[in-house]
Design a protein around this motif. Structure first.
Motif, PDB file in Angstrom:
ATOM      1  N   PHE A 176       0.865  -1.099   0.094  1.00  0.00           N
ATOM      2  CA  PHE A 176      -0.021   0.003   0.089  1.00  0.00           C
ATOM      3  C   PHE A 176       0.927   1.139   0.022  1.00  0.00           C
ATOM      4  CE2 PHE A 176       0.987  -0.890   4.456  1.00  0.00           C
ATOM      5  CZ  PHE A 176       1.013   0.533   4.978  1.00  0.00           C
TER       6      PHE A 176
ATOM      7  N   THR B  26       1.726   5.244   1.204  1.00  0.00           N
ATOM      8  CA  THR B  26       1.382   6.560   1.977  1.00  0.00           C
ATOM      9  C   THR B  26       2.149   7.535   1.643  1.00  0.00           C
ATOM     10  OG1 THR B  26       0.558   4.965   3.951  1.00  0.00           O
ATOM     11  CG2 THR B  26       1.481   7.301   4.703  1.00  0.00           C
TER      12      THR B  26
ATOM     13  N   ASP C  97      -2.898   9.418   4.968  1.00  0.00           N
ATOM     14  CA  ASP C  97      -3.416   8.366   5.110  1.00  0.00           C
ATOM     15  C   ASP C  97      -2.720   6.951   4.987  1.00  0.00           C
ATOM     16  OD1 ASP C  97      -6.708   7.562   4.601  1.00  0.00           O
ATOM     17  OD2 ASP C  97      -5.344   6.102   3.641  1.00  0.00           O
TER      18      ASP C  97
ATOM     19  N   THR D  27      -3.967   3.215   5.017  1.00  0.00           N
ATOM     20  CA  THR D  27      -5.120   2.463   4.755  1.00  0.00           C
ATOM     21  C   THR D  27      -4.393   1.042   3.971  1.00  0.00           C
ATOM     22  OG1 THR D  27      -6.705   4.168   4.296  1.00  0.00           O
ATOM     23  CG2 THR D  27      -7.482   1.931   3.616  1.00  0.00           C
TER      24      THR D  27
ATOM     25  N   LEU E 236      -7.166  -4.394   6.079  1.00  0.00           N
ATOM     26  CA  LEU E 236      -7.589  -3.542   7.299  1.00  0.00           C
ATOM     27  C   LEU E 236      -8.977  -3.611   7.411  1.00  0.00           C
ATOM     28  CD1 LEU E 236      -6.859  -1.569   9.475  1.00  0.00           C
ATOM     29  CD2 LEU E 236      -7.862   0.222   8.134  1.00  0.00           C
TER      30      LEU E 236
ATOM     31  N   ASN F 211     -14.366  -0.042   6.832  1.00  0.00           N
ATOM     32  CA  ASN F 211     -14.399   0.736   5.660  1.00  0.00           C
ATOM     33  C   ASN F 211     -13.490   1.999   6.005  1.00  0.00           C
ATOM     34  OD1 ASN F 211     -16.047  -0.860   4.352  1.00  0.00           O
ATOM     35  ND2 ASN F 211     -17.969  -0.122   5.545  1.00  0.00           N
ATOM     36  N   GLY F 212     -12.892   2.132   7.045  1.00  0.00           N
ATOM     37  CA  GLY F 212     -12.063   3.332   7.492  1.00  0.00           C
ATOM     38  C   GLY F 212     -10.707   3.103   7.178  1.00  0.00           C
ATOM     39  N   SER F 213      -9.916   4.093   7.516  1.00  0.00           N
ATOM     40  CA  SER F 213      -8.352   3.914   7.600  1.00  0.00           C
ATOM     41  C   SER F 213      -7.849   3.933   8.944  1.00  0.00           C
ATOM     42  CB  SER F 213      -7.995   5.486   7.021  1.00  0.00           C
ATOM     43  OG  SER F 213      -8.414   5.564   5.738  1.00  0.00           O
ATOM     44  N   LEU F 214      -6.506   3.456   9.175  1.00  0.00           N
ATOM     45  CA  LEU F 214      -5.975   3.188  10.429  1.00  0.00           C
ATOM     46  C   LEU F 214      -5.439   4.591  10.717  1.00  0.00           C
ATOM     47  CD1 LEU F 214      -4.587   0.959  12.195  1.00  0.00           C
ATOM     48  CD2 LEU F 214      -2.843   1.140  10.647  1.00  0.00           C
TER      49      LEU F 214
ATOM     50  N   ASP G  16      -5.689   8.738   9.625  1.00  0.00           N
ATOM     51  CA  ASP G  16      -5.981   9.859   8.383  1.00  0.00           C
ATOM     52  C   ASP G  16      -6.356  11.191   9.281  1.00  0.00           C
ATOM     53  OD1 ASP G  16      -8.792   8.708   8.966  1.00  0.00           O
ATOM     54  OD2 ASP G  16      -9.247   9.690   7.111  1.00  0.00           O
TER      55      ASP G  16
END
Length: 362
Positions: A208, A210, A243, A245, A249, A252-255, A257
């Motif tokens: 991913f 970032t 962000d 993500t 995970l 539906n959210g981000s770890l 952000d």
């Protein structure tokens, strides 16, 4: 006195536990490039934040305990003049970091959750003097980032990432008038996007991206009386583009952000007390944005007061400073897997930092 800005920058670095998103640990100042001749410095800071809160009644009203750990940062820099117009320099710093641990046996939803993020950055900079006191500068940045996260409430989620190394850049311009110790500089640091090779849940591979945010520093100083300098800075950081993500995970959210960018304002005064000693006082402010803050960084805004002293011994300068920050109150949100809604209310939190910088003019 005209070089006291470097000492102020060392002092400000001790307040970074309260910076935007709770992961910024350097104001990314390149004040050392304005030292005369050849110059080198070493710096060290220790920060002790205290951040705790209480769960919403819907989640038991339990106290979180102190979920932050003390941390240390190290930096060094060197510059030299190639000729009357061209200077080159190198700087090492640790611009971002996180040391988060929610104590166990508190019954708080995030008990046992932890996060560890580390970064190192090397800058190579060239500065060229133009006419009428103006100069331009720029350089390359080599940045490394790594980290680990464990969040038991998210289906016992764990994340480990391999160290990512990427390049960025900085550019800037300045104006100086040495007769009155005046200087204004504007410095832009580019965003740096990292592609991480990750392992989730102890064995699920993935990748991913970032982006470490872009930023803009406006720094200024001027003499206002014999032996007295007025200092100021404005720092903008594009945290709304940050962000984390990972691909697996839960929910539906981000770890992590952030909804808002941050602007930090700093004013200060430096006063020569003796031929060898100067004192510095600074005040910094970062407004609260409201809304939800991340569970791995539950603060919102800050006000900081700093005091420092700078002592000159021959060609060496020793700067020591302390900084106390009042961290803005924050509200966190429960993850969707737990039902969502208000989770924790974090109030009356603080951070205390000490810093030391030793510089030498060759």
């Amino acid at each position: 006195m005209k070089r006291t800005t470097s000492a102020a920058a060392a002092l400000l670095a001790t307040a970074t536990a309260a910076s935007a998103g709770g992961i910024e640990r350097s104001a990314q100042s390149i004040a050392f490039m304005f030292e005369e001749g050849s110059y080198g410095e070493l710096s060290f800071s220790h920060v002790s934040p205290k951040v705790s809160g209480t769960a919403d009644a819907n989640y038991g009203g339990f106290a979180t305990g102190d979920m932050t750990s003390s941390y240390r940062t190290f930096g060094m820099a060197f510059k030299t003049d190639v000729n009357e117009r061209l200077s080159i320099g190198m700087q090492f710093e640790q611009p971002y970091g996180a040391d988060v641990y929610y104590p166990e046996n508190t019954n708080y939803l995030f008990e046992g959750s932890n996060a560890d993020l580390n970064s190192d950055e090397i800058k190579l900079i060239a500065k060229y003097k133009l006419d009428s006191g103006f100069s331009v500068y720029g350089g390359l940045r080599f940045q490394q980032v790594s980290g680990d996260v464990s969040v038991p409430p998210l289906a016992n989620y764990t994340l480990s990432v391999e160290t990512s190394s990427e390049l960025g850049y900085l550019v800037g311009a300045a104006w100086e008038k040495p007769e009155i110790a005046a200087r204004i500089s504007l410095t832009y640091h580019s965003a740096i996007t990292h592609e991480f090779n990750s392992t989730e849940f102890g064995g699920v591979p993935g990748t991913f991206e970032t982006t470490m945010p872009q930023s803009l520093n406006l720094e200024a100083q001027t003499g206002i009386a014999e032996g007295t300098l007025l200092l100021g800075s404005i720092r903008w950081v594009d945290w709304s583009e940050f962000d984390i993500t990972p691909p697996n995970l839960p929910g539906n959210g981000s770890l992590v952000d952030y909804e808002n960018d941050t602007i930090t304002y700093t004013v200060g005064v430096a006063r020569r007390i003796t031929d060898n000693f100067a004192g510095i006082a600074t005040l910094s402010y970062e407004k609260q944005n409201g809304g939800y803050s991340g569970n791995l960084g539950p603060t919102d805004g800050r006000t900081s007061l700093g005091l420092a002293g700078r002592y000159t011994v021959g060609k060496a300068t020793i700067t020591g400073g302390v900084n106390y920050s009042w961290l803005g109150d924050a509200l966190t949100e429960a993850p969707a897997l737990a039902g969502g809604g208000d989770l924790g209310n974090f109030e009356d939190n603080t951070a205390f930092g000490v810093g030391l910088r030793v510089g030498y003019n060759f």
